[in-house]
Design a protein around this motif. Sequence first.
Motif, PDB file in Angstrom:
ATOM      1  N   ASN A 241       0.766  -1.238  -0.005  1.00 25.67           N
ATOM      2  CA  ASN A 241      -0.123   0.045   0.267  1.00 25.67           C
ATOM      3  C   ASN A 241       0.864   1.201   0.054  1.00 25.67           C
ATOM      4  O   ASN A 241       0.141   2.349   0.225  1.00 25.67           O
ATOM      5  N   ALA A 242       2.149   1.158  -0.106  1.00 19.07           N
ATOM      6  CA  ALA A 242       2.959   2.350  -0.283  1.00 19.07           C
ATOM      7  C   ALA A 242       2.980   2.687  -1.729  1.00 19.07           C
ATOM      8  O   ALA A 242       2.506   2.166  -2.590  1.00 19.07           O
ATOM      9  N   LEU A 243       3.703   3.794  -1.992  1.00 21.25           N
ATOM     10  CA  LEU A 243       3.447   4.475  -3.446  1.00 21.25           C
ATOM     11  C   LEU A 243       5.210   3.984  -3.940  1.00 21.25           C
ATOM     12  O   LEU A 243       6.110   3.997  -3.209  1.00 21.25           O
ATOM     13  N   TRP A 244       5.148   3.714  -5.132  1.00 19.82           N
ATOM     14  CA  TRP A 244       6.409   2.957  -5.790  1.00 19.82           C
ATOM     15  C   TRP A 244       6.380   3.817  -7.067  1.00 19.82           C
ATOM     16  O   TRP A 244       5.357   4.275  -7.647  1.00 19.82           O
ATOM     17  N   HIS A 245       7.763   3.814  -7.416  1.00 19.73           N
ATOM     18  CA  HIS A 245       8.102   4.941  -8.484  1.00 19.73           C
ATOM     19  C   HIS A 245       9.147   3.983  -9.406  1.00 19.73           C
ATOM     20  O   HIS A 245      10.114   3.494  -9.066  1.00 19.73           O
ATOM     21  N   ARG A 246       8.697   4.260 -10.755  1.00 19.00           N
ATOM     22  CA  ARG A 246       9.518   3.658 -11.820  1.00 19.00           C
ATOM     23  C   ARG A 246       9.730   4.818 -12.915  1.00 19.00           C
ATOM     24  O   ARG A 246       8.632   5.562 -13.216  1.00 19.00           O
ATOM     25  N   TRP A 247      10.764   5.146 -13.263  1.00 16.75           N
ATOM     26  CA  TRP A 247      11.175   6.247 -14.461  1.00 16.75           C
ATOM     27  C   TRP A 247      12.090   5.719 -15.816  1.00 16.75           C
ATOM     28  O   TRP A 247      12.872   4.958 -15.484  1.00 16.75           O
ATOM     29  N   TRP A 248      11.657   6.237 -16.628  1.00 18.51           N
ATOM     30  CA  TRP A 248      12.311   6.401 -17.851  1.00 18.51           C
ATOM     31  C   TRP A 248      13.142   7.623 -18.060  1.00 18.51           C
ATOM     32  O   TRP A 248      12.658   8.735 -18.085  1.00 18.51           O
ATOM     33  N   ASP A 249      14.491   7.491 -18.050  1.00 17.50           N
ATOM     34  CA  ASP A 249      15.509   8.562 -18.064  1.00 17.50           C
ATOM     35  C   ASP A 249      15.930   9.064 -19.530  1.00 17.50           C
ATOM     36  O   ASP A 249      16.958   9.921 -19.598  1.00 17.50           O
TER      37      ASP A 249
END
Length: 294
Positions: A241-249
């Motif tokens: 239930n936490a916020l997770w982050h993935r990114w394209w650089d």
Amino acid sequence: MKSLVAVAAGLVLFGSSTVAASPSRAAGWSGWEDLGGTLTAGTTVSSWSSNRLDVFVRGADSAVWHKWWNGSSWQGWESLGGVIIDNPAAVSWGPNRIDLFGRGTDNHLWHRWWNGSSWSGWEDLGGIITAGPAVSSWSADRLDVFARGTDGAVWHKWWNGSSWQGWESLGGIIIDNPAAVSWGPNRIDIFGAGTDNHLWHRWWNGSWSGWEDLGGVITAGPTVSSWSANRLDVFAKGTDNALWHRWWDGVAWRGWESLGGQFLHNPGAVSWGPNRIDVFVAGLDNHLWHKWYA
């Protein structure tokens, strides 16, 4: 990475003073800010200029409620009426312009807009959608709306500057609302949670790509922002239930990283300038919570 692993040390419990060590690459992330309200679905946010934020939520009365940051302080709340199911969606394609969308109790797509001086009434755009919509804009007076259809696929309807077009099916099978962003003319990136709970991605660059599996285990519809050409930041609710982050650089996909918190429904995110992201969620207390990267 194929799963989001709950990391107890990374959690921030809304309503408590427990703040854990930041995850890697999170030195620029703020803590969580409580903006109050009573939310009954996920949130959305748009920005029409630097240091401007307009947040929209579904209230306890099922109407759309609006709160905004004017560059110096938070204003609101104000009711924009309507009766919606699930989260709203919003985008700004120019100064003093906001387009707002929601799923009505008839499962139609509904639309309302701000033109700089007043809000329009609600416009019925039809269709039969089964989750909250998503919207992006790649230029002035261009809107691309995405929603989950009765077949579980992503469906697309667009405003070309003079009339509404669509609907067209983009296939796939998603379990919640999609997410969409445009980082340049003729470019759209859309994301969804698949039946395998992975993050899935498809993009338009003049023609549609196939669906790309970005892994993870997400438990609600994602959100996405972009602060510049070829930059994407995706946020989703994990199994903890936490916020997770993935990114394209611009070269490769990075992440996943946990940004902590405990929240309900789907998050909302927007970027109003390089190296700036604002993320909003509905906390376990049903308040609006805010975290930003700068």
